[in-house]
Design an enzyme around this catalytic site. Structure first.
Site, mmCIF file in Angstrom:
data_model
loop_
_atom_site.group_PDB
_atom_site.id
_atom_site.type_symbol
_atom_site.label_atom_id
_atom_site.label_comp_id
_atom_site.label_asym_id
_atom_site.label_seq_id
_atom_site.Cartn_x
_atom_site.Cartn_y
_atom_site.Cartn_z
ATOM 1 N N PRO A 260 0.841 -1.207 0.000
ATOM 2 C CA PRO A 260 0.000 0.000 0.000
ATOM 3 C C PRO A 260 0.872 1.252 0.000
ATOM 4 C CG PRO A 260 0.011 -1.026 2.173
ATOM 5 C CD PRO A 260 0.750 -1.948 1.272
ATOM 6 N N ASP A 436 5.923 2.201 1.999
ATOM 7 C CA ASP A 436 5.008 1.087 2.227
ATOM 8 C C ASP A 436 4.297 1.328 3.554
ATOM 9 O OD1 ASP A 436 3.753 -1.327 2.766
ATOM 10 O OD2 ASP A 436 5.425 -2.565 2.060
ATOM 11 N N HIS A 437 2.973 1.552 3.485
ATOM 12 C CA HIS A 437 2.243 1.929 4.692
ATOM 13 C C HIS A 437 2.114 0.778 5.692
ATOM 14 C CE1 HIS A 437 0.219 4.794 7.019
ATOM 15 N NE2 HIS A 437 -0.549 5.343 6.102
ATOM 16 N N ARG A 438 2.443 -0.447 5.285
ATOM 17 C CA ARG A 438 2.482 -1.540 6.242
ATOM 18 C C ARG A 438 3.657 -1.388 7.189
ATOM 19 N NH1 ARG A 438 2.837 -6.541 2.221
ATOM 20 N NH2 ARG A 438 4.520 -5.154 1.502
#
Length: 464
Positions: A260, A436-438
């Site tokens: 994401p 990467d929003h994770r």
């Protein structure tokens, strides 16, 4: 005397296929062990393959421009004194009928991925010379080097004189040229098969391609017509997706639909960075290396990773773990004639500013020549893409698979800027950080980007 087959090896990272760029030998040539046979292009680099045998070339089994799967024979070499391999029974460790052949390394230091392979049909319909070659094309495809023994001649068949060894050929089947020369010929519309190379080794040079492109046409004159025909619309062209373009497309799709993405932007005054670059260029220790704003940006990024190491990480889906990288393997996106590649500088945090400048210069020069080593194209942990060299203000870069962040460095332009309470012309740029929003939440991404920007606003205080 026996015929040995050399199969296309996996030259690293589990690659499954490669394109034949050009042969360095022809049928009838005598070759030595470790003599370069062929240049191939994988999804990551152009690689020259050496010969594992000494002998005479009896057949070339793949054409320039043909894509061949790993494990498929590409050349046959007559080896003096070689004994045929006795067939093995299943009980003795051989392969039972119907069992898929196991692929093994074909060059020392090269590994292969498991699985059967298939071979594309050759473009020319001429049968291979010799019954041994015919037996090779109909046998199951395995890995390693296979030995082929020609069957005993039939008693009723008339004797056929042995073929005379062919001289090294520069015929259309064996056009020799480097990848950059091939691309130039393609761009200029020059058919390499029409060029007679002047070099003794038969390799076509860039100058010969340019001369062929500028040579006047020798076609027969046609009588003019009274009214010119309307110009035909340009036809569509179809370009095969292969090599670096194919690998880049697969990686970008995988990244875009797996991680994401979030992108943040920061516009800032980098006048002090521009002045620092000018001062460093005048210092004796930096005169032999390239000093640019990209160098200062790279140093700023490395320093920011030191404060926020969570950005230098990757997501391990299988293990359900976040991997915090121990070193900063700094990737630099480089546009090359073969497409976009991202070589990286290993352990960049250990380098001082001059050493970093040397590493950047060597990395980009090697990439543009198409000679980047496979080891330099893997293992990156964070990347910079310098879109500013194209006059672009910024962008929304896509992450390299396995990395948590990528920084886009935009063009540096003079713009009106409020400085010390007054509007003045200042050097301004825009940074864009995709993450990467994770792995990286909004707070961490914002602090990291702000730290990089702070170093570019006042590089002497932050970096030196």
């Amino acid at each position: 005397m026996a015929i040995k087959q050399f199969r296309l090896p996996d030259v690293g990272e589990g690659l499954t296929e490669a394109e034949i760029l050009g042969w360095s030998v022809a049928v009838g040539d005598e070759v030595k062990v470790n003599q370069i046979l062929v240049e191939i292009e994988t999804a990551k680099a152009a690689v020259e393959l050496p010969s594992p045998f000494a002998g005479k070339v009896s057949a070339l089994l793949a054409e320039p421009g043909q894509t061949v799967n790993v494990g498929v024979p590409i050349i046959e070499i007559e080896v003096a004194g070689a004994e045929p391999e006795a067939p093995k029974s299943p009980a003795a460790g051989g392969r039972a009928a119907g069992e898929a052949p196991k692929r093994e390394p074909v060059l020392v230091g090269y590994g292969v991925s498991e699985g059967a392979t298939t071979r594309r049909a050759r473009r020319n319909s001429a049968a291979p010379a010799g019954a041994g070659a015919a037996a090779a094309s109909s046998s199951p495809v395995g890995a390693g080097s296979a030995t082929i023994v020609a069957p005993a001649p039939v008693a009723s068949a008339p004797a056929v004189p042995a073929p005379v060894a062919e001289a090294p050929s520069t015929s259309p089947t064996h056009v020799l040229a480097k990848p950059l020369v091939r691309k130039l010929a393609k761009d200029l519309g020059v058919d390499l098969r029409t060029i007679s190379p002047a070099r003794e080794d038969g390799v076509i040079t860039r100058e010969e391609v340019e001369r062929a492109a500028s040579a006047p046409s020798t076609g027969t004159a046609v009588a003019p017509v009274s009214a010119p025909a309307p110009a035909a619309l340009a036809e569509d062209r179809r370009v095969p997706i292969k090599g670096v373009r194919k690998a880049t497309a697969a990686a970008m799709v995988a990244s875009a639909f797996t991680a994401p993405h979030v992108t943040e932007f920061l516009t800032l005054d980098v006048t002090r960075t521009v002045k620092l670059v000018a001062r460093l260029r005048e210092q004796p220790e930096f005169r032999e290396v390239k000093v640019s704003p990209l160098l200062i940006t790279a140093r700023a990024l490395i320093a920011a990773v030191g404060k926020f190491p969570e950005v230098n990480a990757s997501w391990d889906e299988a293990a359900q773990e976040i991997v915090l990288r121990g070193s900063v393997n700094l990737g630099i996106a480089a546009a090359t004639p073969r497409g976009l590649v991202v070589p990286n500088i290993k352990a960049a945090e250990r380098l001082n500013l001059r050493q970093l400048a040397q590493a950047l210069g060597a990395l980009t020069a090697t990439a543009r020549e198409g000679k980047t080593a496979l080891a330099d194209l893997t293992g990156g942990t964070i990347t910079i893409t310098n879109v500013g060299v194209f006059g672009v203000d910024t962008g929304t870069p896509i992450l390299n698979p396995g990395e948590a962040a990528i920084l886009a460095f935009g063009a540096i332009k003079q713009q009106p800027w409020v400085h010390k309470g007054k509007v003045k012309p200042r050097w301004v740029t825009t940074l864009a950080l995709s993450f990467d929003h994770r792995l990286v939440d909004g707070e961490l991404g914002s602090k990291f980007l702000r730290e990089v920007g702070r170093a570019l606003e006042d590089p002497a205080a932050v970096l030196l």
